[in-house]
Design an enzyme around this catalytic site. Structure first.
Site, PDB file in Angstrom:
ATOM      1  N   ASP A  21       0.834  -1.215   0.000  1.00 48.57           N
ATOM      2  CA  ASP A  21       0.000   0.000   0.000  1.00 48.57           C
ATOM      3  C   ASP A  21       0.861   1.255   0.000  1.00 48.57           C
ATOM      4  O   ASP A  21       1.997   1.245   0.489  1.00 48.57           O
ATOM      5  CB  ASP A  21      -0.918  -0.034   1.238  1.00 48.57           C
ATOM      6  N   HIS A  38       2.602   3.373  -8.912  1.00 50.69           N
ATOM      7  CA  HIS A  38       2.419   1.942  -9.220  1.00 50.69           C
ATOM      8  C   HIS A  38       3.619   1.412 -10.013  1.00 50.69           C
ATOM      9  O   HIS A  38       4.100   0.305  -9.773  1.00 50.69           O
ATOM     10  CB  HIS A  38       1.135   1.709 -10.012  1.00 50.69           C
ATOM     11  N   LEU A 132      10.363 -20.776  -4.386  1.00 42.50           N
ATOM     12  CA  LEU A 132       9.316 -19.904  -3.832  1.00 42.50           C
ATOM     13  C   LEU A 132       8.026 -19.976  -4.649  1.00 42.50           C
ATOM     14  O   LEU A 132       8.055 -19.968  -5.875  1.00 42.50           O
ATOM     15  CB  LEU A 132       9.836 -18.449  -3.838  1.00 42.50           C
TER      16      LEU A 132
END
Ligand code: IPE
Ligand code: IPE
Ligand code: MG
Length: 250
Positions: A21, A38, A132
């Site tokens: 955020d 972004h 991962l």
């Protein structure tokens, strides 16, 4: 403080989830529009992914776009969808090089066709990787997910393949998007907000929460290590007493 060296490699969280955020505020503070934030957030995604992979963490879930984010101005939604496509396309070789498997949770059917196709291709191309698991939550919200699960369970009861008495916590969990993903051990949220915003509500019943004021575009490996270090100094009691938890370690 060098946090990485202080991390206990024998007590890593299996699953770290992040609410990324503060992109908009980061950009606006610098006099740019939100989309610029972004774009810079992508570098932080790379940092968090690398940090998690290097430590040997098995699951990293990133909240990239919520169901509620569809209500943002259409230019911002379009820019985010485009950024997703570009990033996935650009990063697929790196994911493969680093043995990272891309997965997704959320209502992918709502994504623009191009975004959905690129996404599915990348998931396919990385499906054999065993390091991962990078889980992107896209067009995801927990209430959407739980509602869909309830609908499916109801249909199974109606068809006779499941009885109401058979519905237990495990059955509910198996109808969620995260059915083959362990619950998050640690949740990180950036930008100073201290809320969950409809993310993994069922799965986070016993997650440890870590909030940092750093905006997502400024998030670097050091912040990730700091969160892991903090996690390692919590006592997870799961409703028991401290004595019950530590008895076997004395
Ligand atoms: C997080 O940053 C990214 C998404 C929700 C897609 P924001 O865009 O929410 O940035 P702020 O919170 O408005 O600063
Ligand atoms: C949560 O951030 C969703 C993502 C990070 C993708 P928001 O910025 O949308 O959350 P609120 O509106 O501040 O709760
Ligand atoms: Mg926000």
């Amino acid at each position: 403080m060098i946090w990485k060296e202080r991390i206990d490699r024998s007590n890593l969280p299996t699953h770290v989830a992040i609410i990324m955020d503060g992109n908009g505020r980061w950009a606006q503070e610098r006099g740019y529009n939100r989309i610029y934030g972004h774009q810079h957030g992508v570098d932080s995604v790379r940092e968090a992914t690398e940090a998690a992979a290097e430590l040997g963490i098995k699951y990293l879930t990133l909240y990239a776009f919520s169901t509620e984010n569809w209500n943002r101005p259409s230019e911002e939604v379009e820019a985010l969808m485009e950024l997703l496509v570009d990033t996935i396309e650009k990063e697929t070789p790196t994911l493969n090089k680093n043995n990272v498997r891309l997965r997704a949770i959320g209502d992918l059917a709502r994504l623009p066709r191009m975004t959905k196709e690129k996404f599915e291709r990348c998931m396919e191309e990385t499906s054999g990787n065993t390091g991962l698991n990078l889980v992107l939550a896209i067009s995801y919200s927990s209430r959407w997910e739980i509602t869909a699960a309830v609908r499916q369970i109801a249909a199974e009861v109606l068809s006779g393949s499941l009885s109401p008495e058979q519905i237990n916590e495990q059955v509910v969990a198996e109808h969620l998007n995260t059915k083959d993903i362990p619950d998050p051990d640690l949740l990180i949220r950036t930008s100073g907000e201290q809320r969950i915003s409809n993310f993994l509500l069922w799965q986070m019943a016993y997650s440890e929460l870590f909030f940092t004021d750093v905006n997502w575009p400024d998030f670097r490996k050091e912040q990730f290590y700091n969160a892991i270090y903090s996690y390692q100094h919590r006592e997870r009691r799961y409703g028991k007493t401290s004595e019950q938890i530590t008895r076997f370690h004395r």
